[in-house]
Design a protein around this motif. Sequence first.
Motif, PDB file in Angstrom:
ATOM      1  N   ARG A 104       0.830  -1.215   0.000  1.00 26.12           N
ATOM      2  CA  ARG A 104       0.000   0.000   0.000  1.00 26.12           C
ATOM      3  C   ARG A 104       0.860   1.259   0.000  1.00 26.12           C
ATOM      4  O   ARG A 104       0.384   2.337  -0.370  1.00 26.12           O
ATOM      5  CB  ARG A 104      -0.938  -0.001   1.217  1.00 26.12           C
ATOM      6  CG  ARG A 104      -2.039  -1.065   1.167  1.00 26.12           C
ATOM      7  CD  ARG A 104      -3.005  -0.792   0.029  1.00 26.12           C
ATOM      8  NE  ARG A 104      -4.121  -1.728   0.034  1.00 26.12           N
ATOM      9  CZ  ARG A 104      -5.279  -1.498   0.633  1.00 26.12           C
ATOM     10  NH1 ARG A 104      -5.476  -0.362   1.274  1.00 26.12           N
ATOM     11  NH2 ARG A 104      -6.233  -2.396   0.585  1.00 26.12           N
ATOM     12  N   LEU A 105       2.114   1.141   0.418  1.00 27.84           N
ATOM     13  CA  LEU A 105       3.018   2.290   0.397  1.00 27.84           C
ATOM     14  C   LEU A 105       3.746   2.430  -0.941  1.00 27.84           C
ATOM     15  O   LEU A 105       4.456   3.416  -1.154  1.00 27.84           O
ATOM     16  CB  LEU A 105       4.063   2.184   1.511  1.00 27.84           C
ATOM     17  CG  LEU A 105       3.579   2.284   2.959  1.00 27.84           C
ATOM     18  CD1 LEU A 105       4.774   2.241   3.910  1.00 27.84           C
ATOM     19  CD2 LEU A 105       2.771   3.550   3.186  1.00 27.84           C
ATOM     20  N   SER A 106       3.584   1.459  -1.829  1.00 23.73           N
ATOM     21  CA  SER A 106       4.271   1.516  -3.120  1.00 23.73           C
ATOM     22  C   SER A 106       3.876   2.781  -3.874  1.00 23.73           C
ATOM     23  O   SER A 106       2.697   3.098  -4.017  1.00 23.73           O
ATOM     24  CB  SER A 106       3.930   0.284  -3.963  1.00 23.73           C
ATOM     25  OG  SER A 106       4.420  -0.889  -3.359  1.00 23.73           O
ATOM     26  N   GLY A 107       4.868   3.506  -4.335  1.00 24.38           N
ATOM     27  CA  GLY A 107       4.615   4.723  -5.083  1.00 24.38           C
ATOM     28  C   GLY A 107       4.343   5.940  -4.231  1.00 24.38           C
ATOM     29  O   GLY A 107       4.199   7.049  -4.759  1.00 24.38           O
ATOM     30  N   ARG A 108       4.262   5.772  -2.908  1.00 28.36           N
ATOM     31  CA  ARG A 108       4.024   6.896  -2.019  1.00 28.36           C
ATOM     32  C   ARG A 108       5.356   7.476  -1.553  1.00 28.36           C
ATOM     33  O   ARG A 108       6.341   6.752  -1.446  1.00 28.36           O
ATOM     34  CB  ARG A 108       3.220   6.472  -0.766  1.00 28.36           C
ATOM     35  CG  ARG A 108       1.900   5.801  -1.023  1.00 28.36           C
ATOM     36  CD  ARG A 108       0.991   6.628  -1.899  1.00 28.36           C
ATOM     37  NE  ARG A 108       0.917   8.015  -1.479  1.00 28.36           N
ATOM     38  CZ  ARG A 108       0.830   9.032  -2.337  1.00 28.36           C
ATOM     39  NH1 ARG A 108       0.834   8.824  -3.639  1.00 28.36           N
ATOM     40  NH2 ARG A 108       0.759  10.278  -1.888  1.00 28.36           N
ATOM     41  N   ARG A 113      -6.678  14.038  -1.789  1.00 32.23           N
ATOM     42  CA  ARG A 113      -6.374  12.770  -2.451  1.00 32.23           C
ATOM     43  C   ARG A 113      -4.874  12.682  -2.737  1.00 32.23           C
ATOM     44  O   ARG A 113      -4.284  13.594  -3.296  1.00 32.23           O
ATOM     45  CB  ARG A 113      -7.156  12.644  -3.759  1.00 32.23           C
ATOM     46  CG  ARG A 113      -8.647  12.426  -3.561  1.00 32.23           C
ATOM     47  CD  ARG A 113      -9.389  12.416  -4.868  1.00 32.23           C
ATOM     48  NE  ARG A 113      -9.359  13.744  -5.524  1.00 32.23           N
ATOM     49  CZ  ARG A 113      -9.992  14.003  -6.659  1.00 32.23           C
ATOM     50  NH1 ARG A 113     -10.680  13.045  -7.278  1.00 32.23           N
ATOM     51  NH2 ARG A 113      -9.913  15.218  -7.182  1.00 32.23           N
ATOM     52  N   GLY A 114      -4.284  11.581  -2.315  1.00 25.32           N
ATOM     53  CA  GLY A 114      -2.860  11.385  -2.544  1.00 25.32           C
ATOM     54  C   GLY A 114      -1.960  12.164  -1.614  1.00 25.32           C
ATOM     55  O   GLY A 114      -0.745  12.201  -1.813  1.00 25.32           O
ATOM     56  N   ALA A 118      -6.164   5.390   7.865  1.00 25.42           N
ATOM     57  CA  ALA A 118      -7.529   5.116   7.412  1.00 25.42           C
ATOM     58  C   ALA A 118      -7.725   5.560   5.967  1.00 25.42           C
ATOM     59  O   ALA A 118      -8.434   4.915   5.195  1.00 25.42           O
ATOM     60  CB  ALA A 118      -8.536   5.818   8.320  1.00 25.42           C
ATOM     61  N   THR A 119      -7.074   6.657   5.588  1.00 30.21           N
ATOM     62  CA  THR A 119      -7.217   7.176   4.229  1.00 30.21           C
ATOM     63  C   THR A 119      -6.546   6.267   3.213  1.00 30.21           C
ATOM     64  O   THR A 119      -7.160   5.845   2.224  1.00 30.21           O
ATOM     65  CB  THR A 119      -6.619   8.593   4.128  1.00 30.21           C
ATOM     66  OG1 THR A 119      -7.305   9.464   5.028  1.00 30.21           O
ATOM     67  CG2 THR A 119      -6.749   9.139   2.710  1.00 30.21           C
ATOM     68  N   ASN A 127      -6.810   5.979  -0.613  1.00 32.70           N
ATOM     69  CA  ASN A 127      -6.111   7.263  -0.646  1.00 32.70           C
ATOM     70  C   ASN A 127      -7.018   8.417  -1.079  1.00 32.70           C
ATOM     71  O   ASN A 127      -6.543   9.427  -1.596  1.00 32.70           O
ATOM     72  CB  ASN A 127      -4.890   7.195  -1.567  1.00 32.70           C
ATOM     73  CG  ASN A 127      -3.704   7.961  -1.015  1.00 32.70           C
ATOM     74  OD1 ASN A 127      -3.705   8.403   0.133  1.00 32.70           O
ATOM     75  ND2 ASN A 127      -2.678   8.131  -1.830  1.00 32.70           N
ATOM     76  N   GLN A 128      -8.315   8.268  -0.850  1.00 38.24           N
ATOM     77  CA  GLN A 128      -9.301   9.282  -1.216  1.00 38.24           C
ATOM     78  C   GLN A 128      -9.750  10.023   0.036  1.00 38.24           C
ATOM     79  O   GLN A 128     -10.299   9.425   0.959  1.00 38.24           O
ATOM     80  CB  GLN A 128     -10.524   8.644  -1.878  1.00 38.24           C
ATOM     81  CG  GLN A 128     -10.200   7.786  -3.095  1.00 38.24           C
ATOM     82  CD  GLN A 128      -9.795   8.621  -4.284  1.00 38.24           C
ATOM     83  OE1 GLN A 128     -10.558   9.451  -4.779  1.00 38.24           O
ATOM     84  NE2 GLN A 128      -8.587   8.395  -4.761  1.00 38.24           N
ATOM     85  N   ALA A 129      -9.508  11.339   0.067  1.00 35.34           N
ATOM     86  CA  ALA A 129      -9.918  12.135   1.223  1.00 35.34           C
ATOM     87  C   ALA A 129     -10.244  13.554   0.789  1.00 35.34           C
ATOM     88  O   ALA A 129      -9.532  14.152  -0.027  1.00 35.34           O
ATOM     89  CB  ALA A 129      -8.821  12.153   2.287  1.00 35.34           C
TER      90      ALA A 129
END
Length: 346
Positions: A113-117, A278-279, A183-184, A190-192
């Motif tokens: 889930r952290l890939s690319g972040r 987002r992101g 949570a996001t 990753n939508q907030a």
Amino acid sequence: LMYSGGENSAPFLDIAEPAPRGHVPELAGKKIGERSGGYMLMKPLADTVAELGIDVEYDTRIRRLVVDDEDRVVGVLATTYGKPVTVRAARGVVLATGSFAYDTEMIDRYTPRLSGRPGAAIEEHDGIGIRLAQALGAELAHMDASEVAIFGDPQMMARGILVNGRGQRYVTEDTYPGRIGQATLLQNDNQAFLIIDETSLEEALATESATPFFRFQPKWVAETVAELEAEMGLPAQTLQTTVATYNQHAEHGTDPLLGKKPEWVRPIKGALACFDLRGFTAGFTLGGLRTDLDSRVLHVSGEPIEGLFAAGRCTSGLCAYGYVSGASLGDGSFYGRRAGKAAAAG
């Protein structure tokens, strides 16, 4: 002291009596990003190292752990300014090499889930200490655990509401921002979106503890919730239903859905602003080597690997699936001392 982990927010305040446990460093004339808590911690440590005449090798990168015929760790192979060096360890080697937040392969394997972040760490957190200990059969723990920061002003989030890509609230907005980030990213793709009315926004921006770094213009402004809903491209009635439900209870100062504290609960009225988050997340890893109370690195058999110790974010320490600001200092300092004492005794 402060409530650095959100222990004074739901659901934790109903589980245990909240108490401020986080230390807030204070330095006269301190500016954001300049001589902050990290400086105050490291300056006396660095001065002590210099006063004691301890040798420090800079730009030295570990490449291998060396073991003897009895499988005891007795040294390291490394490079200093690119040149190979060997170091003999008479009593032990202490790994304090940080997390694997900047190793793409390990991120993809353990915390996808952290890939690319972006990594909320320094680039030297490349997982090398973990991988070298693994080569000796070291046990790992909680490798999928991570902290996720979100780039939003807590003063604004607490006064507004956070909704996901479906226009629904999903986390209490007055909690620790790391929980909001988790949570996001981990539960809401990753939508907030942060929605706040004009009165609350002005109040948030006027507070002394507002975060200038997180101040930016809203993506949408509107006079009504229906108008904002349309501007955001949400299905009709989704956001309107969320706000209506929130306002119905906020009129009485309550939030039965998520448990935001009454001091932050008020109806959303009048002109509205929406900040597109987002992101807006970044993370670092919490998993690593399994160690015992003396910071000895444990083999997959459960026995310590002789001569090998570890502390800090290359270990799976105090934190696993939750985090509070500054907890890595505990993993580093407390277990660093334990490692030093245990190695010296060897």
